[in-house]
Design an enzyme around this catalytic site. Structure first.
Site, short mmCIF file in Angstrom:
data_model
loop_
_atom_site.label_atom_id
_atom_site.label_comp_id
_atom_site.label_asym_id
_atom_site.label_seq_id
_atom_site.Cartn_x
_atom_site.Cartn_y
_atom_site.Cartn_z
N LYS A 16 8.14 -11.17 7.54
CA LYS A 16 8.59 -11.23 6.14
C LYS A 16 10.11 -11.31 6.05
O LYS A 16 10.83 -10.50 6.63
CB LYS A 16 8.09 -9.99 5.39
N HIS A 31 4.57 -15.05 -4.27
CA HIS A 31 4.61 -14.74 -5.71
C HIS A 31 5.52 -15.69 -6.49
O HIS A 31 6.47 -15.28 -7.15
CB HIS A 31 5.01 -13.28 -5.95
N LEU A 78 9.64 -8.10 -9.71
CA LEU A 78 10.52 -9.09 -9.10
C LEU A 78 9.71 -9.98 -8.16
O LEU A 78 8.99 -9.44 -7.32
CB LEU A 78 11.67 -8.41 -8.34
N LEU A 115 0.81 -1.22 0.00
CA LEU A 115 0.00 0.00 0.00
C LEU A 115 0.85 1.27 0.00
O LEU A 115 0.32 2.36 -0.21
CB LEU A 115 -0.92 0.02 1.22
N ASN A 140 7.74 -3.36 3.71
CA ASN A 140 8.95 -2.75 3.15
C ASN A 140 8.73 -1.30 2.72
O ASN A 140 8.89 -0.93 1.55
CB ASN A 140 9.49 -3.58 1.97
N ASP A 165 0.38 -9.22 -5.00
CA ASP A 165 1.63 -8.46 -5.00
C ASP A 165 1.45 -7.11 -5.70
O ASP A 165 2.35 -6.63 -6.39
CB ASP A 165 2.77 -9.26 -5.65
N HIS A 192 3.99 2.25 -8.01
CA HIS A 192 5.13 3.16 -8.14
C HIS A 192 4.69 4.34 -9.00
O HIS A 192 3.90 4.17 -9.94
CB HIS A 192 6.32 2.48 -8.83
#
Length: 350
Positions: free
Chosen positions: A103, A178, A224, A20, A45, A252, A256
């Site tokens: 994670k 993923h 990725l 998010l 992250n 996922d 951006h």
């Protein structure tokens, strides 16, 4: 289900892998997850990673504050593992339901992973604690080494890291996130579903690596783990179309800004929240496997996490739906996956 199906009613899905971001991006993208999903596992992250209970509580509060009135969902928070992570912090956070999982990012594997783990043996006390308390470990499964081809990183991770890890901690609950390869599918299917499962994204089900270079470089298809050969895509599609309980929905979705996707060092990540659920429906329809859609989207995930299955339902109808072209973020924009394209399915309005 017949290929002539015009309406599907399923238990409302959850998304077990969501980015998010924060601040203005968070404010603008959050409603697209809330429109389709009841719960979402939130990745930690951020620029300043979520490494403690206090940071997680603060971030969750920002998420709740940003929620669109008509599109609410339950954020399920995760802890970003570093060499400094305290087993006591994790145990406390898990017991108080501040964290649902932790994670593991290999150092340098993806966005904001510079403080990730270089050697998984460095966090042995943390893993011992997680196995003991039943806390799931979410893994970005790539072996990061400049001598390993980027297309081979996932398979090498299974060989060099995941398999030894599972032998050392056989009752540690692991989600290999993923997944993108035939090797991952085969490895996961051969292991106990109670302790090892995987999420699969819509873009890895729909695309192969040729798509990323079709007509020129396609920066909006750079993610990725990277897109793989078509044989790997077909292995993923076969895995979900057979109704295997090891696999569940994790989009996922990773927003951006446009300028950061197309610059000299473009960011990895595909923002698919506006189209993810409808994309999964498209894939299941193509595989003539709509009867397994509900288990993948709504049942396998909560069963693995030992959470209740949602009571609400969602109805999907055979009606064209045009995906939004862009989302404005101040003077910048975010371009979603399948921007401006028309899918054959829509969510039925209340």
């Amino acid at each position: 289900m017949s290929k002539f199906v015009k309406k599907i009613k399923i238990i409302k899905p959850d998304d077990w892998h969501v980015h998010l971001r924060d601040n203005e991006i968070l404010n603008q993208v959050i409603k697209y997850t809330g429109k389709f999903y009841k719960r979402a596992v939130i990745m930690p992250n951020l620029n300043s990673p979520i490494t403690s209970c206090l940071k997680s509580i603060a971030y969750r509060n920002r998420i709740l504050k940003s929620m669109h009135l008509n599109y609410k969902f339950k954020p399920l928070m995760t802890c970003y593992l570093t060499n400094s992570t305290s087993p006591k912090e994790l145990e406390f956070g898990f017991s108080k339901k501040i964290f649902v999982a932790a994670k593991f990012y290999p150092n340098g594997c993806t966005t904001n992973s510079k403080t990730g783990i270089k050697k998984i043996s460095d966090i042995t006390p943390v893993l011992e604690c997680m196995e003991k308390i039943g806390m799931p470990l979410l893994i970005h499964g790539e072996e990061i080494n400049q001598n390993i081809d980027i297309y081979d990183r996932e398979a090498k991770f299974i060989e060099k890291t995941l398999d030894p890890l599972r032998k050392k901690f056989p009752k540690l609950k692991i989600v290999l996130e993923h997944i993108t390869t035939k090797e991952s599918v085969e490895y996961i299917k051969n292991n106990d579903v109670n302790y090892l499962s995987a999420t699969i994204t819509p873009h890895h089900l729909m695309l192969n690596r040729n798509d990323m270079f079709y007509g020129g470089i396609q920066p909006y298809l750079y993610c990725l783990p990277i897109l793989k050969k078509n044989k790997h895509r077909m292995a993923l599609r076969k895995a979900i179309s057979n109704g295997d309980k090891h696999f569940f929905l994790g989009s996922d979705t990773a927003p951006h800004l446009h300028k950061n996707k197309i610059n000299m060092l473009g960011c990895a990540g595909i923002f698919n929240a506006p189209s993810s659920l409808l994309s999964y429906v498209k894939v299941f329809e193509e595989m003539r496997a709509l009867k397994h859609l509900q288990s993948f989207c709504s049942e396998n995930g909560p069963k693995f996490y030992n959470m209740p299955i949602n009571k609400e339902t969602i109805t999907i109808i055979k009606k064209p739906c045009k995906i939004i072209k862009k989302i404005n973020i101040g003077r910048n924009v975010i371009i979603p996956f399948l921007s401006g394209e028309i899918l054959n399915w829509s969510i039925e309005s209340d």
